[in-house]
Design a protein around this motif. Structure first.
Motif, PDB file in Angstrom:
ATOM      1  N   GLU A   1       0.823  -1.217   0.000  1.00 52.99           N
ATOM      2  CA  GLU A   1       0.000   0.000   0.000  1.00 52.99           C
ATOM      3  C   GLU A   1       0.851   1.257   0.000  1.00 52.99           C
TER       4      GLU A   1
ATOM      5  N   ASP B   1       1.474   1.975  -3.550  1.00 51.14           N
ATOM      6  CA  ASP B   1       0.257   2.560  -4.129  1.00 51.14           C
ATOM      7  C   ASP B   1       0.208   4.061  -3.852  1.00 51.14           C
ATOM      8  N   THR B   2       0.488   4.426  -2.614  1.00 53.39           N
ATOM      9  CA  THR B   2       0.367   5.823  -2.202  1.00 53.39           C
ATOM     10  C   THR B   2       1.405   6.707  -2.857  1.00 53.39           C
TER      11      THR B   2
END
Length: 247
Positions: free
Chosen positions: A159, A162-163
């Motif tokens: 994640e 992703d960020t």
């Protein structure tokens, strides 16, 4: 009360590593803010080294405290557990890494306009990233290993990619699509995945290529990698593109 506890726990103890923040010159006293900043930096530096060597699951708060020669309570005073500490280690450098890649893509798009090339786009994305590890200190190379872990870690790391990196990756894909208008979008995404995997392996610095090549190559020779990486990846991407044109 927390300030008092932090002060007592940071008193000098035997066995403190050489990486500890240096004492101020005689006659000078650091402010509380300066003491706090120095302590946090030392915690992050040592945690970065340990996470790079042992991975997220191989490190405990106690390991960091023992390396520093302090009580684990001091680390809990600044960080709410291991995940919070790991996040701080990663975030300390990742924003600069994103800035470097953004600047590379900005400059390339301004230069190439409506006529980008595959090699030019990949070079804009990767060359500056390698320069960070070529010109940076050992802390940056430790961060490279942590980046590699995060890039390959579903559950606690993916994640973060992703960020921080998905907007940049999608921008790169758009430039590649402009360079190869007839390319299948899935080919571009797969080829990016291949480049990203190779990049992660390089940042891991496992030493395997050293042994395989009988030391002709060195896994920490980022300059040698930078010289070859994009040329190899661009050729592979264009080969995939041509194979589907023929089909």
């Amino acid at each position: 009360m927390k300030e008092k506890m932090a002060t007592s726990l940071t008193r000098k103890r035997p066995g403190r590593p050489k990486s500890a923040a240096p004492a101020p010159p005689a006659g000078e006293r650091r402010t509380r803010a300066e003491q706090r900043a120095a302590t946090v930096k030392q915690i992050l530096d040592i945690s970065e080294d340990l996470f790079a060597q042992l991975g997220y699951f191989g490190v405990t708060i106690k390991d960091v405290a023992d390396r520093m020669g302090i009580h684990a309570a001091l680390i809990h005073y600044y960080f709410d557990g291991k995940q919070s500490l790991f996040d701080a280690v990663f975030e300390r450098r990742v924003e600069y890494a994103v800035t470097v890649r953004t600047a590379g893509l900005d400059a390339y798009e301004a230069e190439a306009g409506d006529h980008p090339t595959v090699e030019g786009a990949l070079r804009a994305y990767y060359d500056g990233a390698f320069d960070v590890y070529i010109n940076g200190d050992e802390g940056w190379r430790n961060f490279g290993r942590i980046f590699s872990q995060v890039n390959n870690a579903p559950g606690y790391g993916a994640e973060k990619m992703d960020t921080y990196f998905d907007p940049l990756v999608l921008r790169l894909i758009r430039i590649l699509q402009k360079a190869l208008p007839d390319a299948l979008p899935e080919d571009l995404f797969w080829c990016f995945q291949f480049t990203s995997g190779a990049y992660s392996l390089i940042l891991s610095r496992t030493g395997r290529i050293d042994r395989l090549s009988d030391n002709l190559c060195a896994s920490d020779d980022f300059a040698a990698v930078r010289e070859r990486f994009v040329t190899f990846m661009a050729a592979g991407l264009e080969a995939v593109y041509r194979s589907h044109l023929k089909g």
